[in-house]
Structure formats: C-alpha cells, structure tokens
Enzyme design. Structure first.
Site, mmCIF file in Angstrom:
data_model
loop_
_atom_site.group_PDB
_atom_site.id
_atom_site.type_symbol
_atom_site.label_atom_id
_atom_site.label_comp_id
_atom_site.label_asym_id
_atom_site.label_seq_id
_atom_site.Cartn_x
_atom_site.Cartn_y
_atom_site.Cartn_z
ATOM 1 N N ARG A 1 0.822 -1.211 0.000
ATOM 2 C CA ARG A 1 0.000 0.000 0.000
ATOM 3 C C ARG A 1 0.860 1.266 0.000
ATOM 4 N NH1 ARG A 1 -2.929 3.014 4.285
ATOM 5 N NH2 ARG A 1 -4.926 3.760 3.464
ATOM 6 N N HIS B 1 -5.999 -6.162 -2.542
ATOM 7 C CA HIS B 1 -6.843 -6.264 -1.342
ATOM 8 C C HIS B 1 -7.118 -7.717 -0.969
ATOM 9 C CE1 HIS B 1 -8.608 -1.898 -1.499
ATOM 10 N NE2 HIS B 1 -7.315 -1.938 -1.263
ATOM 11 N N ASN C 1 -3.659 8.542 4.444
ATOM 12 C CA ASN C 1 -2.516 7.976 5.164
ATOM 13 C C ASN C 1 -2.600 8.083 6.683
ATOM 14 O OD1 ASN C 1 -1.248 7.295 2.729
ATOM 15 N ND2 ASN C 1 -0.272 9.304 2.570
ATOM 16 N N HIS D 1 0.481 4.303 -2.616
ATOM 17 C CA HIS D 1 0.206 5.667 -2.167
ATOM 18 C C HIS D 1 1.347 6.623 -2.504
ATOM 19 C CE1 HIS D 1 -3.343 5.135 0.828
ATOM 20 N NE2 HIS D 1 -3.458 4.340 -0.218
#
Length: 330
Positions: free
Chosen positions: A65, A196, A97, A69
């Site tokens: 992740r 996911h 975040n 990001h």
C-alpha cells in the site's frame, strides 16, 4: 560516455517489457541497475522483509500500500516517506494515510542495512518498489523483475496525497479517472485492486455501507446481508473507527484470487471493491475472469505493478539518493 550510453540503450531494448526509457533525459529504469554498484541490494531487502513478514504478516500489505500511495502522488519518488520538517508538510498526515499508512520502520531498517553495504547508492523509491514486489511474493503472489534506477524526491505533496489517491467511498468513475490521470487503465484498476487479497481495513473506511450508503439511512444493498450483520458486530454506528477487518476474510494473509470470488458473492469489504462488479460492465467481466483464473490475475497484476512503478520516476540527476528515507539530505 558514448559507450556507456550505448550499453544503457541496449539494456533498455533487451529488457523492454520491464524498462522505462526517458529519451530526453538519457536515463532509464531497468532491473539490473544495481548489479555492479550494489549487487546484494535486492537480497538485503528480501531478507529483512522476510523477517518482518514472519513476525507480522500484515506488514506485507502495508508495504504494498505504501508503494501505491507513493506512486499516485508526484510519481514513484518516496515522497510518502518524508517526515514533516524544514518546510516539508508530510504526506503521512493526509486523509488516506493518517492513522493507516504503516511499515515505515521496516523501510528504515532496510535503508540502514543498504547504507552499510553500499552507501549513497540505493534510493528509497527503489526500496519501496522492491519491497512491494517481495511483499507480494512472500504472501504467495506473483514474481516480477522490478525496473530500478529511481531517485528520491526533494519534497512532498499533502494536497496530492489528499486528492490523487482513490478513496473507499469514491464512485467508480472517480476512481477510474484517478487511475487514468496516472496513465493506468481499467485493466490496471481491477488487477491492482486485487492487492486487497491481503491486509486490513478500518471500520471508518466502510461504515457507511453498513448503515447509510446513500444518505437514506439504509445499508448498501450490494453487500451480502449476513456478511453485513457480522461486520456490524465490531463496526458500530459510532465509535470503533480503528477496529480492523480483513479485506479478504477467506484467506486474509495469502495473496490469491479469493478477493475476486468474494466480490462475486457480494462480500467485498469496501465500496470501492464491490463497485468493480456492480458499476461497470468491463470491470465486472475482469472480476469474473480473475475469480476463475488465478494465473491470469497473477500475470496481469505483475504487469500492472511494473506499469504503476513507472509513474513519473526521478532519474538521471533529478532528485537525490536519501541516506535517511525520512529526511532530505543536507
């Protein structure tokens, strides 16, 4: 210099599927970037990461992740790793975040080991890219050669972090637009959402689906009612914001295609997951394909990760190689 440039061009041609060429800059990303300057780099990353995942399996999803990001904000330049100081407003405080981005200490440990082995050589941006790949492999997912040669940013973008990263309650079209702005398409969107298959999400990220999906005080009708009842046990209408839930309740620490099978059963945890099936015909067909064919999902996930890792990297003389991933070199 001419021979060196010819060698780089040859490498780029040979490794075309894995290589990003910046012709104007004369700079390239390619998997062999550290073969001579730091040949142990990838083994060091893998070794430290393997220990971290063995201690806490969840860290694999967290590092995957972090890379995502990072790349969606100013490109894959490790801007997400910067702490706030010296005029820098950290991306760690953005809505996507804050209270959820994690794994920074593992990156610190990797960076410290690499600085001992080959000082001022391996960028934090490349560490994130390698760690994302290794996190996938260590949890049973596909492997791929990571194009390398990124350099680290000299700043962060809080607004970019707030605006560019897809949110769990965004509409399908909003999420697809955010992907397209990064040069990614609908195939990349569905494949990368497959990450996911591991990791957790907080109650606050999907609460509206349980109680008030469309502002009418009713739950999301695309969420299986029995699954929703289970979720409500630990995700109340108020409170429990940080309570964690598996994104894939079937095999939460194994990288596989159960994520897509869950979507077909209307048991995708986030709204941004389930809408891949319910809001667009093309994405729904991809969900069905990946649910049926794990091999096709793995193959596309690897391709899409390489593509995402190639978003606007700093190369050549741009940026720097940070000695501490949290701060700009002085």
């Amino acid at each position: 210099m001419a021979n060196s440039m010819s060698f780089l061009i040859l490498l780029c041609l040979v490794f075309a599927p894995f290589c990003l060429c910046h012709k104007k800059m004369g700079s390239y990303l390619y998997p062999q970037f550290y073969d001579y300057s730091c040949p142990q780099a990838q083994e060091i990353v893998k070794s430290i990461l393997a220990n971290a995942v063995a201690k806490e399996p969840r860290i694999a999803a967290s590092l995957l992740r972090l890379h995502f990001h990072d790349c969606f904000v100013k490109g894959c330049d490790a801007s997400i790793l910067l702490d706030g100081n010296g005029g820098i407003i950290s991306e760690k405080g953005s809505n996507p975040n804050r209270n959820s981005a994690r794994g920074f200490e593992v990156i610190d440990e990797i960076k410290s080991a690499l600085e001992k082995e080959c000082p001022h050589t391996v960028s934090c941006a490349d560490i994130l890219s390698i760690a994302a790949r290794d996190s996938t492999v260590l949890t049973g997912g596909p492997n791929w050669e990571v194009p390398l040669g990124r350099r680290d940013s000299l700043g962060a973008s809080l607004s970019g972090s707030n605006n560019n990263i897809p949110a769990p309650n965004n509409t399908f079209q909003t999420i697809l637009t955010k992907f397209k702005l990064q040069g990614l398409d609908i195939v990349d969107l569905v494949a990368l959402s497959g990450s996911h298959t591991i990791g957790n999400s907080r109650c606050t990220s999907f609460r509206q689906r349980l109680y008030n999906q469309n502002g009418n005080g009713k739950p999301d009708f695309t969420l299986d009612q029995y699954y929703a009842a289970e979720l409500r046990n630990n995700c109340p209408k108020s409170g429990g914001d940080q309570n964690l839930f598996y994104l894939d309740y079937v095999t939460p620490t194994k990288f596989d295609n159960n994520y897509f099978k869950n979507l077909l059963a209307y048991k995708g945890l986030l709204s941004s997951d389930e809408i891949l099936l319910t809001k667009n015909e093309e994405s729904a067909e991809l969900v069905k394909l990946y649910a049926e064919r794990n091999d096709i999902f793995f193959d596309q996930f690897a391709k899409s990760m390489i593509k995402m890792g190639n978003i606007s990297p700093l190369t050549g003389s741009r940026g720097q190689i940070r000695t501490n991933c949290r701060v700009i070199n002085t």
